[in-house]
Design a protein around this motif. Structure first.
Motif, PDB file in Angstrom:
ATOM      1  N   ALA A   1      28.121  17.235  58.025  1.00  0.00           N
ATOM      2  CA  ALA A   1      27.610  18.605  57.930  1.00  0.00           C
ATOM      3  C   ALA A   1      27.935  18.962  59.673  1.00  0.00           C
ATOM      4  O   ALA A   1      28.407  20.237  59.467  1.00  0.00           O
ATOM      5  CB  ALA A   1      26.069  18.997  57.745  1.00  0.00           C
ATOM      6  N   LEU A   2      27.631  18.340  60.501  1.00  0.00           N
ATOM      7  CA  LEU A   2      27.820  18.832  61.963  1.00  0.00           C
ATOM      8  C   LEU A   2      29.410  18.766  61.963  1.00  0.00           C
ATOM      9  O   LEU A   2      30.079  19.660  62.624  1.00  0.00           O
ATOM     10  CB  LEU A   2      27.448  17.906  62.610  1.00  0.00           C
ATOM     11  N   ALA A   3      30.250  17.859  61.390  1.00  0.00           N
ATOM     12  CA  ALA A   3      31.670  17.507  61.558  1.00  0.00           C
ATOM     13  C   ALA A   3      32.225  18.836  61.061  1.00  0.00           C
ATOM     14  O   ALA A   3      33.329  19.459  61.386  1.00  0.00           O
ATOM     15  CB  ALA A   3      32.251  16.321  60.880  1.00  0.00           C
ATOM     16  N   TRP A   4      31.736  19.337  59.964  1.00  0.00           N
ATOM     17  CA  TRP A   4      32.229  20.649  58.932  1.00  0.00           C
ATOM     18  C   TRP A   4      31.846  21.826  59.845  1.00  0.00           C
ATOM     19  O   TRP A   4      32.949  22.541  60.076  1.00  0.00           O
ATOM     20  CB  TRP A   4      31.216  20.775  57.718  1.00  0.00           C
ATOM     21  N   ARG A   5      30.824  21.713  60.757  1.00  0.00           N
ATOM     22  CA  ARG A   5      30.365  23.140  61.464  1.00  0.00           C
ATOM     23  C   ARG A   5      31.599  22.998  62.664  1.00  0.00           C
ATOM     24  O   ARG A   5      32.107  24.224  62.924  1.00  0.00           O
ATOM     25  CB  ARG A   5      29.165  22.864  62.163  1.00  0.00           C
ATOM     26  N   MET A   6      31.668  21.746  63.414  1.00  0.00           N
ATOM     27  CA  MET A   6      32.555  21.479  64.338  1.00  0.00           C
ATOM     28  C   MET A   6      34.041  21.685  64.063  1.00  0.00           C
ATOM     29  O   MET A   6      34.926  21.532  64.921  1.00  0.00           O
ATOM     30  CB  MET A   6      32.365  20.521  65.065  1.00  0.00           C
TER      31      MET A   6
ATOM     32  N   VAL B   1      24.706  28.847  45.630  1.00  0.00           N
ATOM     33  CA  VAL B   1      23.794  28.522  46.723  1.00  0.00           C
ATOM     34  C   VAL B   1      23.313  29.458  47.655  1.00  0.00           C
ATOM     35  O   VAL B   1      22.398  29.607  48.235  1.00  0.00           O
ATOM     36  CB  VAL B   1      24.713  27.416  47.646  1.00  0.00           C
ATOM     37  N   TRP B   2      24.330  30.576  47.761  1.00  0.00           N
ATOM     38  CA  TRP B   2      24.069  31.818  48.426  1.00  0.00           C
ATOM     39  C   TRP B   2      22.823  32.519  48.040  1.00  0.00           C
ATOM     40  O   TRP B   2      21.880  32.790  48.834  1.00  0.00           O
ATOM     41  CB  TRP B   2      25.095  32.809  48.399  1.00  0.00           C
ATOM     42  N   ILE B   3      22.497  32.499  46.617  1.00  0.00           N
ATOM     43  CA  ILE B   3      21.363  33.176  46.268  1.00  0.00           C
ATOM     44  C   ILE B   3      20.125  32.435  46.608  1.00  0.00           C
ATOM     45  O   ILE B   3      19.062  32.927  47.012  1.00  0.00           O
ATOM     46  CB  ILE B   3      21.292  33.302  44.809  1.00  0.00           C
ATOM     47  N   ILE B   4      20.076  31.107  46.291  1.00  0.00           N
ATOM     48  CA  ILE B   4      18.838  30.435  46.554  1.00  0.00           C
ATOM     49  C   ILE B   4      18.536  30.260  48.136  1.00  0.00           C
ATOM     50  O   ILE B   4      17.457  30.424  48.548  1.00  0.00           O
ATOM     51  CB  ILE B   4      18.901  28.882  46.015  1.00  0.00           C
TER      52      ILE B   4
ATOM     53  N   SER C   1      29.995  24.853  49.491  1.00  0.00           N
ATOM     54  CA  SER C   1      29.145  25.750  49.489  1.00  0.00           C
ATOM     55  C   SER C   1      27.670  25.309  50.021  1.00  0.00           C
ATOM     56  O   SER C   1      27.231  26.239  50.860  1.00  0.00           O
ATOM     57  CB  SER C   1      28.817  26.044  47.947  1.00  0.00           C
ATOM     58  N   VAL C   2      27.207  24.182  49.971  1.00  0.00           N
ATOM     59  CA  VAL C   2      26.036  23.869  50.538  1.00  0.00           C
ATOM     60  C   VAL C   2      26.120  24.092  52.358  1.00  0.00           C
ATOM     61  O   VAL C   2      25.069  24.515  53.012  1.00  0.00           O
ATOM     62  CB  VAL C   2      25.434  22.456  50.312  1.00  0.00           C
ATOM     63  N   PHE C   3      27.152  23.473  52.854  1.00  0.00           N
ATOM     64  CA  PHE C   3      27.418  23.349  54.466  1.00  0.00           C
ATOM     65  C   PHE C   3      27.790  24.753  54.867  1.00  0.00           C
ATOM     66  O   PHE C   3      27.506  25.219  55.628  1.00  0.00           O
ATOM     67  CB  PHE C   3      28.668  22.546  54.437  1.00  0.00           C
ATOM     68  N   THR C   4      28.305  25.554  53.890  1.00  0.00           N
ATOM     69  CA  THR C   4      28.872  27.037  54.296  1.00  0.00           C
ATOM     70  C   THR C   4      27.454  27.704  54.389  1.00  0.00           C
ATOM     71  O   THR C   4      27.254  28.312  55.563  1.00  0.00           O
ATOM     72  CB  THR C   4      29.544  27.678  53.328  1.00  0.00           C
ATOM     73  N   GLU C   5      26.553  27.666  53.674  1.00  0.00           N
ATOM     74  CA  GLU C   5      25.318  28.347  53.704  1.00  0.00           C
ATOM     75  C   GLU C   5      24.329  27.928  54.628  1.00  0.00           C
ATOM     76  O   GLU C   5      23.608  28.410  55.393  1.00  0.00           O
ATOM     77  CB  GLU C   5      24.594  27.931  52.225  1.00  0.00           C
ATOM     78  N   MET C   6      24.484  26.233  55.071  1.00  0.00           N
ATOM     79  CA  MET C   6      23.839  25.672  56.074  1.00  0.00           C
ATOM     80  C   MET C   6      24.042  26.176  57.257  1.00  0.00           C
ATOM     81  O   MET C   6      23.445  26.512  58.430  1.00  0.00           O
ATOM     82  CB  MET C   6      23.968  24.113  55.769  1.00  0.00           C
ATOM     83  N   ASN C   7      25.364  26.538  57.556  1.00  0.00           N
ATOM     84  CA  ASN C   7      25.857  26.873  58.748  1.00  0.00           C
ATOM     85  C   ASN C   7      25.342  28.658  59.110  1.00  0.00           C
ATOM     86  O   ASN C   7      25.003  28.655  60.179  1.00  0.00           O
ATOM     87  CB  ASN C   7      27.556  27.258  58.495  1.00  0.00           C
ATOM     88  N   ARG C   8      25.348  29.217  57.771  1.00  0.00           N
ATOM     89  CA  ARG C   8      24.975  30.642  57.995  1.00  0.00           C
ATOM     90  C   ARG C   8      23.538  30.727  58.398  1.00  0.00           C
ATOM     91  O   ARG C   8      22.843  31.634  59.051  1.00  0.00           O
ATOM     92  CB  ARG C   8      25.237  31.158  56.710  1.00  0.00           C
TER      93      ARG C   8
ATOM     94  N   ILE D   1      22.115  14.301  47.491  1.00  0.00           N
ATOM     95  CA  ILE D   1      22.456  15.063  48.715  1.00  0.00           C
ATOM     96  C   ILE D   1      21.854  16.442  48.457  1.00  0.00           C
ATOM     97  O   ILE D   1      21.080  17.008  49.564  1.00  0.00           O
ATOM     98  CB  ILE D   1      23.953  15.345  48.750  1.00  0.00           C
ATOM     99  N   VAL D   2      22.021  17.072  47.363  1.00  0.00           N
ATOM    100  CA  VAL D   2      21.613  18.643  47.500  1.00  0.00           C
ATOM    101  C   VAL D   2      20.161  18.958  47.659  1.00  0.00           C
ATOM    102  O   VAL D   2      19.494  19.615  48.278  1.00  0.00           O
ATOM    103  CB  VAL D   2      22.392  19.213  46.382  1.00  0.00           C
ATOM    104  N   TYR D   3      19.324  18.085  46.718  1.00  0.00           N
ATOM    105  CA  TYR D   3      17.842  18.290  46.758  1.00  0.00           C
ATOM    106  C   TYR D   3      17.188  17.787  47.864  1.00  0.00           C
ATOM    107  O   TYR D   3      16.551  18.456  48.774  1.00  0.00           O
ATOM    108  CB  TYR D   3      17.417  17.692  45.350  1.00  0.00           C
TER     109      TYR D   3
END
Lengths: 233, 424
Positions: free
Chosen positions: B354-359, B218-221, B260-267, B171-173
């Motif tokens: 990720a989309l469901a997370w956002r919505m 995740v925020w830093i990268i 963390s990954v989805f939060t940053e993806m949203n941002r 997932i993450v990579y």
């Protein structure tokens, strides 16, 4: 004798005519108010429905995370739920105003009773709404956690928790409405106890393997080491 | 109120250190048994690796109660090049500790960056001692590309066996690579090195103190990836992962990481929607060691988890996944053919979550909890696929999966932009 009968009949007819004369304008007013109310209710419903459809209210509700509202709504549409609620509220108000046109004393008595009882109804409705949301939330939490813990009877467990909360909520709401008295309390205690016992049996039987495995893991360290060969992170 | 272990002499220590070229910050939290070794290794390896540069070791601790601070202080060889700082840790962060990383990590990193800025350091490495113990020369290898090649962010690429880090490989990579266009194999993991330029930018944009360890990493990268900085990977030897009691389960690890990954993806949605394809980043160092073949893993329990989850959580999946994906998952549960999770289906599934997370289709913890059985299904499929594969073959399968994520990115962008209209 004939004259006396004629007089009595005449007086009765006069009283009925007078009563009708007093009642008919009220009835006419009631019917007019009712028709007007129905028209207003229909127009209001249409306006609300169109306005909410224009702002895509159903989608917004889903996006804001209140997808569960769909399940309670007529035609699975929160827009319809709001429009229908407004329609029924206006209709109810119209009927009450119409009744006051028929008999103002009856209406004032009705209003006093209604306003005394209204806080109980509001509290009961609030309890039911919060209970319904809570039961769904807790039911889903238990279901997901149980599935991730490999519990075979996850769905049963989730249903049990959901119904436990619903039963508790309904009992509290009925208590607030002063319906049933001690019968509700006793029934609730029996039902609640029954559900807890059923859940205890279901979980006990359904997850005995899991408990056994947990104990085995606690006492058997080499197993744990082998398991740690696999790191998810 | 945050709990702080106040170090009154921190300022004096920084003043006495005056200036430094390289700062290595070690984060710790109640890990007295390893902190001494890491601190000593760092102070031995850095002067040997950079003899003409001044290297200062900064130890940041959020208030350990097992003597970690004293152990670090006692272990260092050169006290002139050693600074201890404290940072605030909120009670809630201590009550529900994360599966990895120190509590209040964002504050710890900011404290280290603060000292490094005061010392005008041109390179700063962050080592999270609660996740793993790196090899003695790993810290120096991590810092070298920043010092000598003007790299702004160096991510470690630890030597791991094929089953290790399934969340990173699956997932993450692939996700960060497809989103941000840089092929960084271990984008989060606690350790990294940054240049003075990047460090100053990160110091200015403060992250909330009330975040998890993975949030901070995740925020830093993500900040670095979105800022157009130069990236590199340092090939490092194996590291000894710390053991946690009780051992975290797959669900809690997945939830913390993906939150963390989805939060940053949203941002950073505005940025990643413009990125197409991906580029490799320079590699520094080499793997001289080798690790023994891992013990075989039995995929059957994970397959059972997948089937149990799919049977019970279909109501949730219907809210998140399109019908085509549900049909594919149902086919997998029948078990009539070899268990295999198609790469494209898996990539789309992660994008759908990720989309469901956002919505906010449902409670976000529920959403990530419901992903766990599907993730275990993917892990089972991965274990089956790499059973007889060498490390290189396994890596090539990861690359194929990454290509699937990149190919399916158009699907993500379409659904992200038109969530109601584009629903295949």
């Amino acid at each position: 004798m004939t004259n006396q009968i004629n007089d009595i009949l005449h007086q009765t007819m006069t009283r009925i005519a007078a009563a009708l004369e007093n009642f008919l304008p009220g009835l006419l007013a009631f019917l007019m108010i009712l028709v007007l109310t129905i028209v207003i209710a229909f127009v209001l419903r249409a306006i609300i429905r169109r306005s909410l459809q224009r702002v895509e209210f159903d989608n917004r509700i889903n996006r804001w995370g209140f997808a569960a509202v769909n399940e309670w709504s007529p035609a699975h549409s929160p827009t319809m739920l709001i429009a229908q609620t407004a329609f029924l509220t206006v209709l109810l108000l119209g009927i009450l105003i119409g009744i006051s046109a028929l008999d103002s004393r009856l209406m004032s008595l009705l209003f006093v009773e209604l306003f005394n009882y209204l806080p109980h109804v509001v509290a009961a409705v609030l309890i039911l709404v919060v209970g319904s949301i809570l039961s769904r939330f807790l039911g889903r939490s238990v279901l997901i956690s149980a599935v991730n813990m490999q519990i075979q009877s996850a769905r049963l467990l989730s249903l049990g928790v959901k119904w436990l909360v619903i039963v508790l909520t309904v009992a509290m709401a009925l208590d607030h409405l002063r319906i049933g008295g001690t019968v509700v309390q006793i029934s609730f205690a029996i039902l609640f106890g029954g559900i807890v016992l059923a859940l205890a049996l279901a979980v006990g039987l359904g997850s005995k393997d899991m408990v056994k495995e947990t104990w085995a893991r606690q006492t058997d360290k080499p197993d744990r080491e082998a398991e740690e060969q696999f790191h998810h992170f | 109120m945050p709990d702080t272990a106040v170090q009154p002499d921190t300022e004096a220590q920084v003043k006495s250190a005056s200036a430094a070229d390289v700062v290595v910050g070690i984060l710790s939290w109640n890990n007295v048994d390893v902190i001494g070794k890491i601190a000593r290794d760092a102070q031995e390896a850095l002067p040997a690796g950079f003899p003409r540069r001044r290297c200062v070791l900064v130890h940041a601790d959020g208030g350990s109660r097992d003597g970690t601070q004293e152990a670090a202080s006692a272990a260092v060889i050169n006290r002139d090049d050693f600074v201890q700082v404290a940072y605030p840790v909120y009670p809630a962060q201590k009550i529900s500790p994360d599966h990895y990383g120190v509590p209040g990590k964002a504050n710890g990193i900011q404290a280290i960056f603060g000292v490094a800025s005061e010392l005008n350091a041109s390179a700063c490495a962050i080592i999270d001692s609660t996740i793993a113990v790196p090899e003695a020369r790993s810290i120096e290898s991590l810092v070298r590309p920043v010092v000598e090649d003007e790299i702004d962010f160096v991510a470690p690429r630890y030597l791991r066996h094929k089953y290790d880090g399934a969340i990173l490989s699956g997932i993450v990579y692939p996700l960060t690579r497809a989103l941000y266009g840089k092929r960084i194999h271990q984008p989060i993991g606690g350790d990294y090195a940054v240049s003075g330029k990047l460090m100053n930018q990160l110091s200015r944009q403060k992250l909330d103190g009330d975040t998890t360890s993975s949030d901070a990493d995740v925020w830093i990268i993500a900040q670095a990836l979105g800022g157009g900085y130069r990236f590199a990977e340092a090939l490092l030897g194996p590291r000894q992962l710390m053991r946690h009691e009780p051992a975290p389960d797959a669900s809690s690890i997945l939830t913390q990481t993906l939150r963390s990954v989805f939060t940053e993806m949203n941002r950073s949605a505005a940025f990643w929607q413009r990125v197409r394809g991906s580029q490799p980043v320079p590699l520094f160092g080499s793997w001289t060691d080798s690790i023994p073949d891992p013990a075989p893993v039995d995929p059957n329990p994970m397959m059972q988890s997948f089937r149990l989850g799919f049977e019970n959580l279909q109501d949730i999946y219907r809210l998140v996944l399109p019908p085509a994906t549900l049909v594919e998952l149902k086919r997998m549960t029948r078990g009539q053919e070899a268990f295999h999770f198609d790469d494209a289906v898996w990539a789309r599934l992660i994008y759908d979550f990720a989309l469901a997370w956002r919505m906010r289709v449902m409670d976000r913890d529920h959403l990530l909890g419901a992903l766990t059985p599907l993730y275990l299904g993917w892990v089972a499929s991965w274990v089956v696929a790499v059973h007889d594969a060498s490390a290189e073959e396994a890596q090539s399968l990861v690359e194929t999966l990454c290509m699937a994520y990149e190919t399916q990115k158009g699907y993500l962008i379409s659904r992200w932009r038109w969530p109601d209209r584009f629903n295949p």
